[in-house]
Structures are given as C-alpha cells and as structure tokens.
Scaffold this motif. Structure first.
Motif, PDB file in Angstrom:
ATOM      1  N   ALA A  40       0.818  -1.219   0.000  1.00 17.98           N
ATOM      2  CA  ALA A  40       0.000   0.000   0.000  1.00 17.98           C
ATOM      3  C   ALA A  40       0.846   1.261   0.000  1.00 17.98           C
ATOM      4  N   ALA A  45       0.053   1.187  -5.441  1.00 16.18           N
ATOM      5  CA  ALA A  45      -1.211   1.346  -4.708  1.00 16.18           C
ATOM      6  C   ALA A  45      -2.300   2.046  -5.537  1.00 16.18           C
ATOM      7  N   ASN A  49      -5.871   0.293  -6.506  1.00 18.88           N
ATOM      8  CA  ASN A  49      -7.144   0.926  -6.125  1.00 18.88           C
ATOM      9  C   ASN A  49      -8.028   1.171  -7.345  1.00 18.88           C
TER      10      ASN A  49
END
Length: 62
Positions: A40, A45, A49
């Motif tokens: 993350a 990341a 997402n």
C-alpha cells in the motif's frame, strides 16, 4: 471509502474462516497482511485501487 471498508471486512472474514478451517496458518495470514501494508505504500497502490474500483463498478452494473 465504503467500498474499501466493505472489501476489508470481506477479506477479514475470508481470512478468519481460512485460519479457523486450518487452510491457512496464522503466520501465513500475518505475512500476507504485512505484505499488503508494505504494498500500500508503494507506487502500485493507485493502480491497485483503480483496478478494484473498476471491478466493483463492473459488478454493481450487473
């Protein structure tokens, strides 16, 4: 934000069931959780997402 909380709850339930069922050891689950926290904080990341958002958007349109 609601999607990420739902995903966290769902993945937490899956991990709990796998640990209780003996399919995954606690140490394996902790290693995967640690990997997720480190992932993350990388440049991957936002891409992850976006991909999760696209999949959830696709599923909600069905």
């Amino acid at each position: 934000m609601a999607v990420s909380i739902s995903a966290v709850v769902l993945l937490g339930i899956v991990a709990f069931v796998l640990i209780r069922g003996g399919s995954v050891r606690l140490w394996h689950a902790l290693a995967c959780a640690g990997f997720g926290f480190f992932l993350a904080s990388t440049g991957a990341a936002p891409t992850i997402n976006d991909a999760i958002g696209a999949v959830t958007g696709w599923i909600s349109s069905i």
